[in-house]
Design a protein around this motif. Structure first.
Motif: not given
Length: 345
Positions: A58-60, A62, A94-100, A102
């Protein structure tokens, strides 16, 4: 501790690898440090992590696990004593918070690698792995392959060329795959062979008494092509510890905390676990150590990734290295497997 050689290298690694995905979620930084201290004191020199950890992702949280490893390296000064493995996450909406994006494009690999190095407080990774394929295929609890249009264009040569550039730059020493199929493993091997590109050393896939699917297809590839299995979930989210057979409540167990990971929570898994437990009791050994020793003894296994949330669990898991299963026990295990084969996909 027993040691083996990371395939296609001269690097000695412990047969037991410390898995760290609980650090930052179920385990605090102090607890993670204590686990690493204990593991190293007992001969473990191999740590595995990933950019997406801790789990569930989850983003919190990561990158929280890599940060905890990084602070331990800084505190202890033991980075060069550890063979360090981490992973770049593949596509997941669901993992778009990792980088532009994936994906495994050159830009994405560079971004992921550089940020992992920063969090880990190191300037090199010993084993850099692709966490799962870009294409849609059967993994993460999906047993069979279904033909589907996924828009994927074969870019494996480009991926290997990109990884080679980071090897030449000194940021990566060796490479591996994770959650791959036999087809994917062979594609990477063929590209490296015919285009003189870096060869994968390992494949990190699930392998346990409840999931021996790796033996069908992939094990032969590993044996014939000198690729090592980096086995994960050897205790099937704690199911193979036997603790769920007692009727006691275990509210803090992974399988209870994260019901979305349900592959090991079925009637077939429970029945198989009960039968394996009876074998362990018959021979006066713990079910957890029997399950881990079974993985440790496989010729195609380079290292067995064990995880724990307490030092007591970690002590028992690492202690499995001293247990050698007899031919009689192996035969009894295989008899159960013949009746209830691979209940967890």
């Amino acid at each position: 501790m027993k040691y083996t050689t990371l395939p296609n290298t001269d690097i000695k690694v412990s047969k037991i690898c410390l898995g760290t995905m609980t650090f930052g979620e179920q385990n605090s930084e102090a607890e993670g440090h204590a686990q690493m201290d204990y593991a190293v004191a007992n001969g473990v020199n191999f740590f595995d992590t990933a950019e997406m950890y801790s789990v569930p992702a989850r983003q919190e949280t990561y990158g929280s696990t890599e940060k905890i490893l990084g602070s331990w390296f800084k505190k202890t000064g033991k980075r060069d004593e550890i063979v360090l493995a981490t992973k770049i996450a593949g596509p997941n909406p669901n993992f778009t918070y990792m980088r532009e994006k994936n994906d495994f494009s050159p830009a994405s690999i560079k971004f992921a690698l550089d940020h992992s190095l920063q969090r880990l407080q190191t300037d090199y990774i010993d084993l850099y792995q692709l966490h799962w394929p870009e294409r849609k295929t059967n993994f993460f609890g999906k047993r069979g392959f279904e033909s589907q249009e996924d828009g994927w264009e074969d870019n494996i040569q480009e991926v290997l060329e990109t990884l080679e550039s980071f090897i030449k730059a000194g940021k990566i020493k060796h490479i591996g795959l994770s959650n791959e199929t036999p087809w994917g493993i062979m594609r990477f091997l063929n590209e490296s062979k015919y285009n003189h590109l870096p060869k994968i050393s390992t494949i990190q896939n699930p392998y346990s008494l409840l999931n021996r699917q790796f033996e069908v297809g992939s094990a032969e590839i590993c044996m014939r092509e000198n690729v090592g299995l980096f086995a994960y979930s050897p205790l099937a989210f704690g199911v193979l510890s036997g603790k769920f057979l007692t009727g006691e409540s275990h509210p803090n167990a992974r399988i209870k905390l994260f019901p979305q990971f349900s592959r090991y929570n079925s009637a077939q898994c429970n029945e198989a676990t009960q039968r394996y437990s009876e074998i362990a009791k018959k021979h006066g050994i713990s079910l957890a150590q029997m399950a881990l020793a079974f993985v440790n003894q496989q010729a195609f296994v380079t290292s067995n990734i064990i995880g724990a949330t307490t030092l007591e669990q970690l002590k028992e898991n690492i202690g499995s290295i001293d247990l050698v299963l007899s031919d009689e026990i192996i035969a009894e295990i295989n008899a159960v497997h013949a009746v209830i084969p691979d209940p967890a996909p």
